[in-house]
Motif scaffolding. Structure first.
Motif, PDB file in Angstrom:
ATOM      1  N   TYR C 145     -40.457 -22.179 111.434  1.00 56.65           N
ATOM      2  CA  TYR C 145     -39.120 -22.375 110.875  1.00 56.65           C
ATOM      3  C   TYR C 145     -39.119 -23.316 109.686  1.00 56.65           C
ATOM      4  O   TYR C 145     -38.219 -23.258 108.849  1.00 56.65           O
ATOM      5  CB  TYR C 145     -38.190 -22.913 111.967  1.00 56.65           C
ATOM      6  CG  TYR C 145     -38.256 -22.047 113.189  1.00 56.65           C
ATOM      7  CD1 TYR C 145     -37.656 -20.782 113.182  1.00 56.65           C
ATOM      8  CD2 TYR C 145     -38.985 -22.426 114.301  1.00 56.65           C
ATOM      9  CE1 TYR C 145     -37.766 -19.946 114.272  1.00 56.65           C
ATOM     10  CE2 TYR C 145     -39.103 -21.596 115.396  1.00 56.65           C
ATOM     11  CZ  TYR C 145     -38.490 -20.348 115.373  1.00 56.65           C
ATOM     12  OH  TYR C 145     -38.611 -19.513 116.446  1.00 56.65           O
ATOM     13  N   PHE C 146     -40.111 -24.204 109.629  1.00 55.49           N
ATOM     14  CA  PHE C 146     -40.159 -25.213 108.568  1.00 55.49           C
ATOM     15  C   PHE C 146     -41.502 -25.139 107.848  1.00 55.49           C
ATOM     16  O   PHE C 146     -42.467 -25.798 108.237  1.00 55.49           O
ATOM     17  CB  PHE C 146     -39.978 -26.612 109.176  1.00 55.49           C
ATOM     18  CG  PHE C 146     -38.662 -26.836 109.847  1.00 55.49           C
ATOM     19  CD1 PHE C 146     -37.468 -26.546 109.190  1.00 55.49           C
ATOM     20  CD2 PHE C 146     -38.586 -27.352 111.130  1.00 55.49           C
ATOM     21  CE1 PHE C 146     -36.234 -26.761 109.804  1.00 55.49           C
ATOM     22  CE2 PHE C 146     -37.359 -27.577 111.748  1.00 55.49           C
ATOM     23  CZ  PHE C 146     -36.182 -27.273 111.095  1.00 55.49           C
ATOM     24  N   SER C 223     -36.761 -29.755 105.775  1.00 56.59           N
ATOM     25  CA  SER C 223     -35.997 -28.641 105.206  1.00 56.59           C
ATOM     26  C   SER C 223     -34.674 -29.224 104.734  1.00 56.59           C
ATOM     27  O   SER C 223     -34.332 -30.348 105.104  1.00 56.59           O
ATOM     28  CB  SER C 223     -35.830 -27.519 106.229  1.00 56.59           C
ATOM     29  OG  SER C 223     -34.675 -27.692 106.994  1.00 56.59           O
TER      30      SER C 223
ATOM     31  N   MET D  21     -24.883 -21.387 100.234  1.00 55.94           N
ATOM     32  CA  MET D  21     -26.156 -20.855 100.744  1.00 55.94           C
ATOM     33  C   MET D  21     -26.227 -19.349 100.542  1.00 55.94           C
ATOM     34  O   MET D  21     -27.215 -18.830 100.003  1.00 55.94           O
ATOM     35  CB  MET D  21     -26.301 -21.222 102.227  1.00 55.94           C
ATOM     36  CG  MET D  21     -27.591 -20.769 102.889  1.00 55.94           C
ATOM     37  SD  MET D  21     -27.524 -19.070 103.535  1.00 55.94           S
ATOM     38  CE  MET D  21     -26.483 -19.283 104.988  1.00 55.94           C
ATOM     39  N   GLU D  25     -29.005 -17.182  98.194  1.00 58.54           N
ATOM     40  CA  GLU D  25     -30.068 -16.470  98.921  1.00 58.54           C
ATOM     41  C   GLU D  25     -30.223 -15.070  98.305  1.00 58.54           C
ATOM     42  O   GLU D  25     -29.269 -14.293  98.278  1.00 58.54           O
ATOM     43  CB  GLU D  25     -29.657 -16.375 100.397  1.00 58.54           C
ATOM     44  CG  GLU D  25     -30.770 -16.189 101.385  1.00 58.54           C
ATOM     45  CD  GLU D  25     -31.779 -17.330 101.361  1.00 58.54           C
ATOM     46  OE1 GLU D  25     -32.899 -17.101 101.839  1.00 58.54           O
ATOM     47  OE2 GLU D  25     -31.448 -18.439 100.857  1.00 58.54           O
ATOM     48  N   VAL D 130     -31.569 -26.184 113.336  1.00 57.35           N
ATOM     49  CA  VAL D 130     -32.851 -25.736 113.878  1.00 57.35           C
ATOM     50  C   VAL D 130     -33.679 -26.932 114.343  1.00 57.35           C
ATOM     51  O   VAL D 130     -34.256 -26.917 115.432  1.00 57.35           O
ATOM     52  CB  VAL D 130     -33.640 -24.933 112.820  1.00 57.35           C
ATOM     53  CG1 VAL D 130     -35.005 -24.535 113.363  1.00 57.35           C
ATOM     54  CG2 VAL D 130     -32.858 -23.714 112.393  1.00 57.35           C
ATOM     55  N   SER D 239     -28.409 -29.189 106.662  1.00 53.85           N
ATOM     56  CA  SER D 239     -29.345 -28.970 107.767  1.00 53.85           C
ATOM     57  C   SER D 239     -28.936 -27.805 108.663  1.00 53.85           C
ATOM     58  O   SER D 239     -29.736 -27.306 109.438  1.00 53.85           O
ATOM     59  CB  SER D 239     -29.480 -30.237 108.606  1.00 53.85           C
ATOM     60  OG  SER D 239     -28.262 -30.544 109.231  1.00 53.85           O
ATOM     61  N   ASP D 242     -30.273 -23.529 107.440  1.00 51.24           N
ATOM     62  CA  ASP D 242     -31.465 -22.822 107.930  1.00 51.24           C
ATOM     63  C   ASP D 242     -31.151 -22.019 109.181  1.00 51.24           C
ATOM     64  O   ASP D 242     -31.627 -20.895 109.348  1.00 51.24           O
ATOM     65  CB  ASP D 242     -32.567 -23.838 108.291  1.00 51.24           C
ATOM     66  CG  ASP D 242     -33.436 -24.184 107.102  1.00 51.24           C
ATOM     67  OD1 ASP D 242     -33.288 -23.534 106.051  1.00 51.24           O
ATOM     68  OD2 ASP D 242     -34.254 -25.111 107.228  1.00 51.24           O
ATOM     69  N   LYS D 245     -28.956 -18.931 108.309  1.00 48.29           N
ATOM     70  CA  LYS D 245     -29.793 -17.920 107.662  1.00 48.29           C
ATOM     71  C   LYS D 245     -30.589 -17.143 108.716  1.00 48.29           C
ATOM     72  O   LYS D 245     -30.635 -15.910 108.711  1.00 48.29           O
ATOM     73  CB  LYS D 245     -30.779 -18.653 106.738  1.00 48.29           C
ATOM     74  CG  LYS D 245     -30.806 -18.153 105.323  1.00 48.29           C
ATOM     75  CD  LYS D 245     -31.902 -18.855 104.519  1.00 48.29           C
ATOM     76  CE  LYS D 245     -31.537 -20.294 104.179  1.00 48.29           C
ATOM     77  NZ  LYS D 245     -32.622 -20.938 103.356  1.00 48.29           N
ATOM     78  N   LEU D 246     -31.228 -17.893 109.598  1.00 48.61           N
ATOM     79  CA  LEU D 246     -32.042 -17.321 110.662  1.00 48.61           C
ATOM     80  C   LEU D 246     -31.212 -16.341 111.505  1.00 48.61           C
ATOM     81  O   LEU D 246     -31.659 -15.244 111.845  1.00 48.61           O
ATOM     82  CB  LEU D 246     -32.515 -18.476 111.551  1.00 48.61           C
ATOM     83  CG  LEU D 246     -33.758 -18.345 112.392  1.00 48.61           C
ATOM     84  CD1 LEU D 246     -34.986 -18.204 111.492  1.00 48.61           C
ATOM     85  CD2 LEU D 246     -33.921 -19.612 113.257  1.00 48.61           C
TER      86      LEU D 246
END
Lengths: 265, 265, 265, 265
Positions: C145-146, C223, D21, D25, D130, D239, D242, D245-246
């Motif tokens: 993930y990072f 991140s 974001m 992307e 995450v 933070s 991420d 997005k995932l």
């Protein structure tokens, strides 16, 4: 120039470290030891790691009389003997560096006067750990600018008291340089009691106890947009040797008593 | 006692933080701003977070003439204007607290002499971050006792230079208090080049660059059995406001020039 | 249920720790030791901290024949003897837990086949430190993930190689879970070479060496807006005993060979 | 393949970060927004940092009817609207990724059944960070091997509750993997109450509150000779991106409901 040294208490935890340190230091020479037993034996028969026949005396007078070139006594025996050894050393113009605790105010004054009279130095040092003393000194200095501070100390889980003595002493020093202050949000709530730690005049102290830890402390100052942290990690007694070394060199240059490592750092 | 303040450069990153700080501080009063545009407008029409009609001047002379009660100028504009604003302030016996860089040695001497002559204080401060300046000060002090030291600085991954300017400055200050020394084992080997970091006169510097980091530095001193760490974490520009506040109060009490925050901490 | 244990290599650094651990663990019983000297003596005459007359054998065959109730061999002697002891143990259906390194691929296959045939378990474990192995496991998982990561490892200043083997192994495991990537700003510059550390496929490794440190590693993932850090601090060999304990219990439940602690964590 | 996205709640703290974001992307395309006001306007007239005329709808039905190519709804509005938007999205076979909290058990079951019936995925995620979710996952895993653990969480001094919700949740997860245990020395004494922190089934929780902190937590496991620390530092709402997005990528591949980020990490 070589400094001739006698160590009192050579079999103790601190003492046996000090023996090693003195023997490894090029400018130091171990001339004899004072021990409450083993009179007439030599150190190599007592400590496996020593390979020289350093004489052992039960009587401090006899020790200094036989070793007139002694410059410094490193006193690491027990409180009961510490005061006596210190005075005997001063009688022979030997400079005491004393780690033993338990001196009374009256005794401290007397030792100071006697050292002045004999025209030699004397140091009584409750904590030889240079790093810990610097941590406290810096924490006190920082408190002038950053009144908000938490202290986290971490020790092995066999320690009985919480917070540690060093954490309490650090908080007391910080308090001298800041006004009393309630930290955190005025309406903060502990949903589980104890979460916000111990409170010493508004300073918060947190004690972590876990196997695998040795002796650690961090002092965290916060102000808008930044934090400043001062952290000391102590792994073993070797950490005290730097302080003893420093004092042995320093005691040669002073007259009268100095109390506490913070005075000279 | 209230201190009356003019801010030069109120729309910049530092300047707009300073506007907020001054307006929130009970003992400070924002009387006017100096800006290279927006003459005659008021601050509330320029900065959404301001709700008071603070007048804006493009001309520093006009500003100080109209606000004769001004005590302090906080100068946060650009190098080109900084020197001129500083001199104009001193002419009106207004005390400058200057964050603008780029003053020459000659200008510094001239400003000092002029401040002395006007019988007021002046401060020129390249780094207002109290925490960073204390970190450097403590690191320099600790180096006297602990000559072995590594510096780890961590920044966001948009930073171009490594090591950071603060890390280099810290190492230079440490160097003043220790003898040159090769650290680590004499025969140590880097199996991947760079592992042991950058070397500044034996001091090792390591630069971490990762997204999610802001600006962090830790200075780690090691000696047998212990380590002492001094760490500064900076999250945002609010971290400079403590330093500006400190200087505004202090500049009221001095005569002539003080250069650098380390001088007063 | 008590597990009866033989230890090979009881006088070594790991071995003597293992002796203490087995004797303190209520469910473990130390029945004998294998040593390349001291045949016929008992352990209490060799190790001062042992107070029981545990018999010592130079010959593994003799040992297992005289102690038919042995469940597990903890093999901590030297590579030359490790393979032989392992096979002899399996012949007697004693389950080996082996910390000795140096087994070849062929030997590993042979040992696995032999253990299967004898219907007992066998574990060969190059690193018994549960914490270090978990750190590597978590680091590998997080890398999915990072992808941006720096590793800082810190050791005492007598260590010769940099980066440490654990740091390199960690980076290799991380690499399995991320695509090759150049970290930091594309145009970053080292003003002093080495500042950005060693580079292993884009992963940055930094090696700190200072007196007072023992063995420490932190893996820092970054991140936008966050960092995740996994950190292991090892103080002494006691840290391996948890792993040995775990393996002794586990080897009783398996058939055939397990290689590496990561397989069972 | 480009994923077409609608964001509900584009003006909120999380929503406005998500807008940025999605627009940055390469594989995501922002097609429209759902907002409880501003119907018929475009996003560039509302958010200064947006330069494209993304249409805004107050009515979710109208939005999905006008943008039939929508793949995913990122729902970041308020609990009252979250459930309704989620159902409307599923009606149009748009996959919801929901950060809004407040769904009841019954609603979760209903949403799952409806998503299955529509043959699309749906994710409801109370915590998109995450790093924080991995920290909790690793802590739970480590607890199997290291039953002794302290949690230190550090937040800005405006936080009202102590310990933090994340610290409590972490302790609860750890508890699932260890037996109840009183930590520390059986006879340890708090000389100042609260020093040893909050106690959750033997696990100790410590809450630091200081200006300059944001949101930090470290989970420290100790066993003889070693410690293992898992630490998360959160600086700002970036933070969470991420995690979003995932989930957007993952929701395209599943059928039915997934609840909680830990399920997919």
């Amino acid at each position: 120039m070589t400094i001739n040294i006698v160590i009192a208490g050579p079999r103790g935890k601190m003492g046996s470290e000090a023996v090693k340190m003195v023997m490894n230091e090029p400018d130091f020479r171990l001339v004899a030891c004072i021990d409450h037993k083993n009179n007439g034996k030599t150190l190599d028969t007592i400590l496996p790691e020593v390979d020289r026949a350093i004489p052992i005396y039960e009587d401090a007078q006899a020790c200094f009389q036989n070793h007139k070139n002694t410059d410094v006594l490193i006193e690491l025996s027990v409180p009961a003997a510490g005061y006596k050894h210190t005075k005997t050393a001063l009688e022979h113009k030997v400079r005491p560096v004393v780690g033993t605790t338990g001196f009374t105010e009256t005794q401290l004054k007397e030792v100071d006067a006697f050292a002045q009279q004999q025209n030699v130095g004397c140091m009584i040092i409750p904590n030889f750990a240079v790093g810990a003393v610097l941590m406290m000194k810096f924490a006190k200095m920082a408190a002038t600018y950053f009144p908000d501070v938490d202290i986290i100390e971490k020790h092995h889980d066999q320690k009985l008291d919480a917070p540690s003595g060093t954490a309490i002493k650090t908080a007391e020093l910080i308090r001298e340089n800041r006004q009393s202050k309630k930290q955190g949000h005025p309406e903060e709530k502990e949903t589980i009691p104890g979460a916000r730690g111990a409170d010493l005049d508004g300073i918060k102290l947190h004690s972590v106890r876990l196997p695998g830890l040795v002796a650690h402390q961090e002092v965290i100052f916060g102000s808008p947009g930044q934090t400043l942290t001062i952290k000391h990690d102590s792994m073993n007694r070797a950490s005290f040797m730097d302080g003893i070394k420093l004092c042995v060199n320093r005691v040669m240059e002073i007259k009268g008593l100095i109390y506490g490592l913070e005075t000279i750092l």
